[in-house]
Design a protein around this motif. Structure first.
Motif, PDB file in Angstrom:
ATOM      1  N   ALA A  86      49.261  50.793  15.793  1.00  0.00           N
ATOM      2  CA  ALA A  86      48.369  50.844  14.695  1.00  0.00           C
ATOM      3  C   ALA A  86      47.018  51.680  15.011  1.00  0.00           C
ATOM      4  CB  ALA A  86      47.614  49.346  14.488  1.00  0.00           C
ATOM      5  N   GLY A  87      47.218  52.158  16.256  1.00  0.00           N
ATOM      6  CA  GLY A  87      46.403  53.014  16.745  1.00  0.00           C
ATOM      7  C   GLY A  87      45.192  52.582  17.380  1.00  0.00           C
ATOM      8  N   VAL A  88      45.180  51.111  17.664  1.00  0.00           N
ATOM      9  CA  VAL A  88      43.869  50.633  18.077  1.00  0.00           C
ATOM     10  C   VAL A  88      44.080  49.909  19.622  1.00  0.00           C
ATOM     11  CG1 VAL A  88      43.425  49.311  15.808  1.00  0.00           C
ATOM     12  CG2 VAL A  88      44.728  48.084  17.393  1.00  0.00           C
ATOM     13  N   SER A  89      42.871  49.864  20.114  1.00  0.00           N
ATOM     14  CA  SER A  89      42.893  49.624  21.617  1.00  0.00           C
ATOM     15  C   SER A  89      43.167  48.241  21.749  1.00  0.00           C
ATOM     16  CB  SER A  89      41.313  49.738  22.424  1.00  0.00           C
ATOM     17  OG  SER A  89      41.176  51.311  22.232  1.00  0.00           O
ATOM     18  N   ILE A  90      43.765  47.656  23.031  1.00  0.00           N
ATOM     19  CA  ILE A  90      43.854  46.357  23.250  1.00  0.00           C
ATOM     20  C   ILE A  90      43.771  46.336  24.631  1.00  0.00           C
ATOM     21  CG2 ILE A  90      46.413  46.595  23.465  1.00  0.00           C
ATOM     22  CD1 ILE A  90      46.604  43.438  22.407  1.00  0.00           C
ATOM     23  N   TYR A  91      43.332  45.172  25.118  1.00  0.00           N
ATOM     24  CA  TYR A  91      42.771  44.971  26.734  1.00  0.00           C
ATOM     25  C   TYR A  91      43.022  43.554  27.121  1.00  0.00           C
ATOM     26  CZ  TYR A  91      39.580  45.102  30.461  1.00  0.00           C
ATOM     27  OH  TYR A  91      38.932  45.002  31.875  1.00  0.00           O
ATOM     28  N   ALA A  92      44.104  43.479  27.960  1.00  0.00           N
ATOM     29  CA  ALA A  92      44.260  42.078  28.859  1.00  0.00           C
ATOM     30  C   ALA A  92      43.321  42.039  29.807  1.00  0.00           C
ATOM     31  CB  ALA A  92      45.822  42.348  29.243  1.00  0.00           C
ATOM     32  N   THR A  93      42.320  41.347  29.865  1.00  0.00           N
ATOM     33  CA  THR A  93      41.174  41.307  30.735  1.00  0.00           C
ATOM     34  C   THR A  93      41.632  40.236  32.018  1.00  0.00           C
ATOM     35  OG1 THR A  93      40.076  39.581  29.894  1.00  0.00           O
ATOM     36  CG2 THR A  93      39.404  41.603  29.090  1.00  0.00           C
ATOM     37  N   TRP A  94      41.343  40.790  33.045  1.00  0.00           N
ATOM     38  CA  TRP A  94      41.616  39.919  34.315  1.00  0.00           C
ATOM     39  C   TRP A  94      40.110  39.907  35.019  1.00  0.00           C
ATOM     40  CZ3 TRP A  94      45.839  37.324  33.822  1.00  0.00           C
ATOM     41  CH2 TRP A  94      46.966  37.758  33.275  1.00  0.00           C
ATOM     42  N   HIS A  95      39.202  39.035  34.854  1.00  0.00           N
ATOM     43  CA  HIS A  95      37.939  38.941  34.996  1.00  0.00           C
ATOM     44  C   HIS A  95      37.613  39.040  36.557  1.00  0.00           C
ATOM     45  CE1 HIS A  95      37.336  34.554  36.098  1.00  0.00           C
ATOM     46  NE2 HIS A  95      38.296  34.213  35.084  1.00  0.00           N
ATOM     47  N   SER A  96      38.673  38.110  37.343  1.00  0.00           N
ATOM     48  CA  SER A  96      38.482  38.205  38.850  1.00  0.00           C
ATOM     49  C   SER A  96      38.604  39.363  39.629  1.00  0.00           C
ATOM     50  CB  SER A  96      39.395  37.157  39.345  1.00  0.00           C
ATOM     51  OG  SER A  96      38.815  35.789  38.974  1.00  0.00           O
ATOM     52  N   ARG A  97      39.240  40.527  38.805  1.00  0.00           N
ATOM     53  CA  ARG A  97      39.407  41.673  39.406  1.00  0.00           C
ATOM     54  C   ARG A  97      38.003  42.564  39.353  1.00  0.00           C
ATOM     55  NH1 ARG A  97      44.871  43.998  36.867  1.00  0.00           N
ATOM     56  NH2 ARG A  97      46.508  42.867  38.005  1.00  0.00           N
ATOM     57  N   GLU A  98      37.243  41.877  38.517  1.00  0.00           N
ATOM     58  CA  GLU A  98      35.845  42.517  38.487  1.00  0.00           C
ATOM     59  C   GLU A  98      34.716  41.807  39.491  1.00  0.00           C
ATOM     60  OE1 GLU A  98      35.369  45.187  37.091  1.00  0.00           O
ATOM     61  OE2 GLU A  98      37.289  45.596  36.189  1.00  0.00           O
ATOM     62  N   ALA A  99      35.214  40.831  40.144  1.00  0.00           N
ATOM     63  CA  ALA A  99      34.534  40.269  41.396  1.00  0.00           C
ATOM     64  C   ALA A  99      33.918  41.293  42.273  1.00  0.00           C
ATOM     65  CB  ALA A  99      35.077  39.045  42.044  1.00  0.00           C
ATOM     66  N   ALA A 100      32.591  41.080  42.578  1.00  0.00           N
ATOM     67  CA  ALA A 100      31.839  41.692  43.527  1.00  0.00           C
ATOM     68  C   ALA A 100      32.612  42.779  44.488  1.00  0.00           C
ATOM     69  CB  ALA A 100      30.781  41.208  44.013  1.00  0.00           C
ATOM     70  N   MET A 101      33.691  41.967  45.534  1.00  0.00           N
ATOM     71  CA  MET A 101      34.131  42.560  46.822  1.00  0.00           C
ATOM     72  C   MET A 101      35.735  43.214  46.666  1.00  0.00           C
ATOM     73  SD  MET A 101      31.209  42.663  48.273  1.00  0.00           S
ATOM     74  CE  MET A 101      32.129  43.403  49.574  1.00  0.00           C
ATOM     75  N   VAL A 102      35.967  42.902  45.346  1.00  0.00           N
ATOM     76  CA  VAL A 102      37.470  42.856  45.180  1.00  0.00           C
ATOM     77  C   VAL A 102      37.801  44.741  45.474  1.00  0.00           C
ATOM     78  CG1 VAL A 102      39.654  43.292  43.355  1.00  0.00           C
ATOM     79  CG2 VAL A 102      38.066  41.333  43.671  1.00  0.00           C
TER      80      VAL A 102
END
Length: 312
Positions: free
Chosen positions: A108-124
């Motif tokens: 379809a030419g659209v973006s899709i994002y499987a998020t993993w919020h813990s990867r964005e933790a401060a010290m990762v």
């Protein structure tokens, strides 16, 4: 220019994390919500996704925050309507449906994002950089929390597709798959299933590492008192411990501080939404499923043990 976004599934995680992150970002304008049970003050509310998609062609992005089992149908409808899709973790109830959604989005030419919020933790990111050139000897995940405190009334978590203790446990696996320079795979697991539930209340996993390091994980929903979201790592060159779900870090016993890049955005969910804005602008797709692969393999290889019923 801010993108108009709709938030589908207005529960605790949406109210605590998604709504504030969207409100604080210049990239986003929360234009609608979709929920049978909740709404956000001052935001147009719908109880049906199809009705929202038909009524609001100006909304470019849909962020899905409902439990994993119904998420596929919502994502499929949004993609078919030409909208970009952001998926709360885990991205789906099965690997096959996640692969199908990625194929639909690309077609379809659209973006899709499987998020993993813990990867964005401060010290990762700091942990990943430290491990890049180290020789791993062992890694042990300890993820133990009180389900009655953190998931009150969430009966779906105990039903097939709800993941049970892997709902938080997959956060740890998302960090592990992010920071390790070499891939690992599950070799054995033990799943403790309450006799009145369909998903585990506790689990342990053994992994194979290409360098022979010992890699293990233990998850438990029955922990009262102190809660643990810890990853302990021994390398030939030193010792690293991620604490508080990746929010704190010690190297050789000394506490570390986050660098300037981490300080640019405060919090895991603001960084997720910044990532999504970049994907939409670039027409990109991010459907990394490595954490979900480990959970699926734990179920496939697991030794199932029935334990006492869970009574909330």
């Amino acid at each position: 220019m801010a993108y108009k976004i709709a938030l589908a599934g207005i529960g605790k995680i949406a109210r605590d994390q998604h709504v504030p992150a969207i409100a604080a970002s210049p990239d986003w304008d929360l234009a609608a919500t979709v929920s049978r049970h909740g709404s956000v003050d001052g935001v147009e509310a719908y109880d049906d996704l199809g009705a929202m998609l038909a009524a609001r062609p100006d909304i470019e992005v849909v962020s899905l925050c409902m439990p994993p089992v119904p998420r596929f149908d919502y994502a499929k409808a949004a993609i078919a309507a030409g909208r970009h899709v952001m998926l709360e973790k885990p991205p789906g109830a099965s690997l096959a449906e996640c692969h199908a959604l990625e194929a639909m989005a690309r077609a379809a030419g659209v973006s899709i994002y499987a998020t993993w919020h813990s990867r964005e933790a401060a010290m990762v990111a700091t942990a990943k950089a430290w491990l890049k050139d180290k020789t791993l000897e062992s890694l042990h995940v300890i993820w133990k929390e009180d389900v009655r405190k953190w998931h009150p009334g969430q009966t779906w978590i105990w039903q097939a597709g709800g993941l049970g203790v892997f709902d938080p446990g997959i956060n740890a696996l998302s960090i592990v798959t992010e920071i390790l320079p070499d891939p690992i795979h599950v070799t054995a697991s033990e799943l403790l299933i309450p006799e009145n539930c369909e998903t585990p209340i506790a689990a342990s996993i053994d992994f194979a590492h290409p360098g022979g390091a010992r890699v293990t994980a233990e998850f438990d929903f029955r922990k009262e008192g102190d809660q643990f979201w810890t990853i302990e790592i021994e390398a030939r060159e030193g010792r690293l411990t991620l604490l508080e779900g990746g929010g704190a870090l010690e190297i050789d016993g000394k506490a570390q501080t986050a660098g300037p890049a981490t300080d640019a955005l405060t919090g895991e969910y603001p960084r997720l939404y910044a990532n999504m804005a970049r994907l939409v602008r670039a027409g990109g797709v991010d459907m990394d499923l490595a954490p979900l692969v480990h959970v699926a393999d734990a179920f496939l290889l697991g030794r199932w043990i029935t334990v006492d019923p869970f009574i909330e």
